[in-house]
Motif scaffolding. Structure first.
Motif, mmCIF file in Angstrom:
data_model
loop_
_atom_site.group_PDB
_atom_site.id
_atom_site.type_symbol
_atom_site.label_atom_id
_atom_site.label_comp_id
_atom_site.label_asym_id
_atom_site.label_seq_id
_atom_site.Cartn_x
_atom_site.Cartn_y
_atom_site.Cartn_z
ATOM 1 N N ALA A 58 35.644 -92.799 -6.658
ATOM 2 C CA ALA A 58 34.299 -92.092 -7.328
ATOM 3 C C ALA A 58 33.292 -91.731 -6.495
ATOM 4 O O ALA A 58 32.731 -90.485 -6.554
ATOM 5 C CB ALA A 58 33.897 -92.949 -8.503
ATOM 6 N N GLY A 59 32.866 -92.531 -5.480
ATOM 7 C CA GLY A 59 31.947 -92.118 -4.428
ATOM 8 C C GLY A 59 32.319 -90.843 -3.630
ATOM 9 O O GLY A 59 31.441 -90.176 -3.323
ATOM 10 N N ALA A 60 33.727 -90.765 -3.234
ATOM 11 C CA ALA A 60 34.124 -89.779 -2.429
ATOM 12 C C ALA A 60 34.170 -88.578 -3.433
ATOM 13 O O ALA A 60 33.976 -87.431 -2.870
ATOM 14 C CB ALA A 60 35.385 -90.282 -2.111
ATOM 15 N N GLN A 61 34.201 -88.695 -4.644
ATOM 16 C CA GLN A 61 34.329 -87.288 -5.516
ATOM 17 C C GLN A 61 33.064 -86.714 -5.531
ATOM 18 O O GLN A 61 32.669 -85.740 -5.469
ATOM 19 C CB GLN A 61 34.803 -88.002 -6.906
ATOM 20 N N VAL A 62 31.918 -87.835 -6.006
ATOM 21 C CA VAL A 62 30.491 -87.336 -5.927
ATOM 22 C C VAL A 62 30.116 -86.820 -4.595
ATOM 23 O O VAL A 62 29.345 -85.538 -4.548
ATOM 24 C CB VAL A 62 29.812 -88.350 -6.264
ATOM 25 N N ALA A 63 30.566 -87.383 -3.320
ATOM 26 C CA ALA A 63 30.463 -86.707 -2.134
ATOM 27 C C ALA A 63 30.658 -85.365 -1.981
ATOM 28 O O ALA A 63 29.971 -84.628 -1.416
ATOM 29 C CB ALA A 63 30.667 -87.769 -1.039
ATOM 30 N N LEU A 64 32.093 -85.147 -2.460
ATOM 31 C CA LEU A 64 32.628 -83.849 -2.371
ATOM 32 C C LEU A 64 31.932 -82.799 -3.208
ATOM 33 O O LEU A 64 31.584 -81.823 -2.741
ATOM 34 C CB LEU A 64 34.144 -83.960 -2.521
ATOM 35 N N LEU A 65 31.594 -83.107 -4.299
ATOM 36 C CA LEU A 65 30.597 -82.148 -5.238
ATOM 37 C C LEU A 65 29.387 -81.910 -4.482
ATOM 38 O O LEU A 65 28.837 -80.851 -4.488
ATOM 39 C CB LEU A 65 30.231 -83.036 -6.608
ATOM 40 N N GLY A 66 28.747 -82.969 -3.587
ATOM 41 C CA GLY A 66 27.576 -82.673 -3.054
ATOM 42 C C GLY A 66 27.695 -81.756 -2.050
ATOM 43 O O GLY A 66 26.676 -80.803 -1.795
ATOM 44 N N VAL A 67 28.599 -81.971 -1.366
ATOM 45 C CA VAL A 67 29.276 -81.163 -0.352
ATOM 46 C C VAL A 67 29.279 -79.707 -0.505
ATOM 47 O O VAL A 67 28.810 -78.754 0.000
ATOM 48 C CB VAL A 67 30.570 -81.603 0.582
ATOM 49 N N LEU A 68 30.191 -79.440 -1.679
ATOM 50 C CA LEU A 68 29.992 -78.024 -2.298
ATOM 51 C C LEU A 68 28.962 -77.326 -2.658
ATOM 52 O O LEU A 68 28.651 -76.282 -2.652
ATOM 53 C CB LEU A 68 31.122 -78.212 -3.443
ATOM 54 N N ALA A 69 28.015 -78.523 -3.331
ATOM 55 C CA ALA A 69 26.772 -78.044 -3.716
ATOM 56 C C ALA A 69 26.015 -77.490 -2.527
ATOM 57 O O ALA A 69 25.215 -76.429 -2.534
ATOM 58 C CB ALA A 69 25.786 -78.960 -4.423
ATOM 59 N N LEU A 70 25.817 -78.157 -1.341
ATOM 60 C CA LEU A 70 25.412 -77.605 -0.338
ATOM 61 C C LEU A 70 25.707 -76.543 0.551
ATOM 62 O O LEU A 70 25.113 -75.776 0.939
ATOM 63 C CB LEU A 70 25.050 -78.834 0.747
ATOM 64 N N THR A 71 27.066 -76.293 0.338
ATOM 65 C CA THR A 71 27.783 -75.198 1.139
ATOM 66 C C THR A 71 27.962 -73.924 0.483
ATOM 67 O O THR A 71 27.770 -72.889 0.907
ATOM 68 C CB THR A 71 29.243 -75.620 1.541
ATOM 69 N N VAL A 72 28.264 -74.048 -1.105
ATOM 70 C CA VAL A 72 28.684 -72.914 -1.593
ATOM 71 C C VAL A 72 27.751 -72.835 -2.999
ATOM 72 O O VAL A 72 27.655 -71.765 -3.875
ATOM 73 C CB VAL A 72 29.990 -72.734 -2.362
ATOM 74 N N GLY A 73 26.824 -73.564 -3.228
ATOM 75 C CA GLY A 73 25.914 -73.766 -3.985
ATOM 76 C C GLY A 73 26.565 -73.967 -5.518
ATOM 77 O O GLY A 73 26.195 -73.216 -6.629
#
Length: 264
Positions: A12-27
């Motif tokens: 679950a932590g890795a999933q949230v981290a991936l969502l965060g990376v997507l938010a920072l990179t592609v908005g």
């Protein structure tokens, strides 16, 4: 179950981290975050329930590969939801979905080589595949129409039909064609929904995906129906009881014995 809970928490932590990376990179927008977090909660609940039912205390090596693939599928789900809501472009979706599709061939090999195949792992793998195809069919349906959703919903319709027709739960023989068709669905849907192909070519890819899937499901349903009819016929056939007749030797007099010994 402590080890399993920790593994799920890490996932679950890795999933949230991936969502965060997507938010920072592609908005990644609100729709993407909502879809991604809903996927995370659903994955946690389903995996915990399946593990409890199977009596599993931890995930095996192959299950970790499937969990990694599920995290990528969560990212694809977020991107699709955000794109359909007028948000992020699909540039990142193609490599993310491609890696998730490629890992589908890895977890099975890991399970066989490590001798850790399990019912939980097989179910986890199957449900991950089915959900990825559903998400990709939603993406393609946004371009070509709602009929494409039949690709993603077909497996769930089959499961629902098995509640009314239990013979659909019968075991199927191994089939290479079934595996090839299943693998093609993701590839064709990514190509169709991500604008990698011209419109007509993407439409053709979606049509081929649906046609091959209908053929595969139809062939399996026909096989299961024939097997079910054969079982019913065998159960209703009259049973023939073979009785052994025991003949007791009759006493005979001396003349009969004398005549019998003359025969060669």
């Amino acid at each position: 179950m402590g080890s399993l809970v920790r593994q799920q928490a890490a996932g679950a932590g890795a999933q949230v981290a991936l969502l965060g990376v997507l938010a920072l990179t592609v908005g990644l927008g609100a729709a993407g975050w909502a879809a991604g977090l809903a996927f995370t909660v659903g994955l946690w609940a389903l995996l915990a329930g399946a593990a409890r039912k199977a009596g599993a205390r931890s995930l095996g090596p192959a299950d970790h590969v499937t969990l990694t693939r599920a995290i990528l599928i969560g990212g694809v789900t977020a991107l699709v939801a955000d794109h359909l809501n007028g948000g992020t472009p699909l540039a990142v979706l193609v490599p993310l979905a491609s890696v998730a599709l490629a890992l589908d061939a890895v977890d099975g090999q890991v399970a066989r080589r490590t001798g850790t195949s399990s019912a939980l792992g097989a179910r986890f793998d199957m449900e991950s595949d089915a959900f990825l195809i559903l998400v990709l069919s939603v993406l393609a349906a946004g371009k070509f129409g709602y009929w494409v959703l039949a690709i993603g919903l077909m497996r769930y319709a089959f499961v629902a039909a098995s509640w009314a027709l239990p013979w659909l739960n019968g075991a199927l023989p191994p089939s290479r064609a079934r595996k090839v068709v299943a693998a093609l669905q993701g590839v064709l849907l990514v190509a169709a929904g991500s604008s990698l192909l011209p419109h007509f070519a993407g439409l053709a890819a979606a049509v081929v995906a649906l046609a091959t899937l209908v053929w595969s499901f139809g062939r399996d349903i026909l096989w299961l129906h024939r097997a079910h009819r054969a079982e019913l016929a065998a159960a209703s056939a009259p049973r023939v009881v073979h009785q052994t007749c025991v003949v007791k030797p009759r006493p005979y007099h001396r003349r009969a014995r004398h005549l019998a010994t003359r025969n060669p």
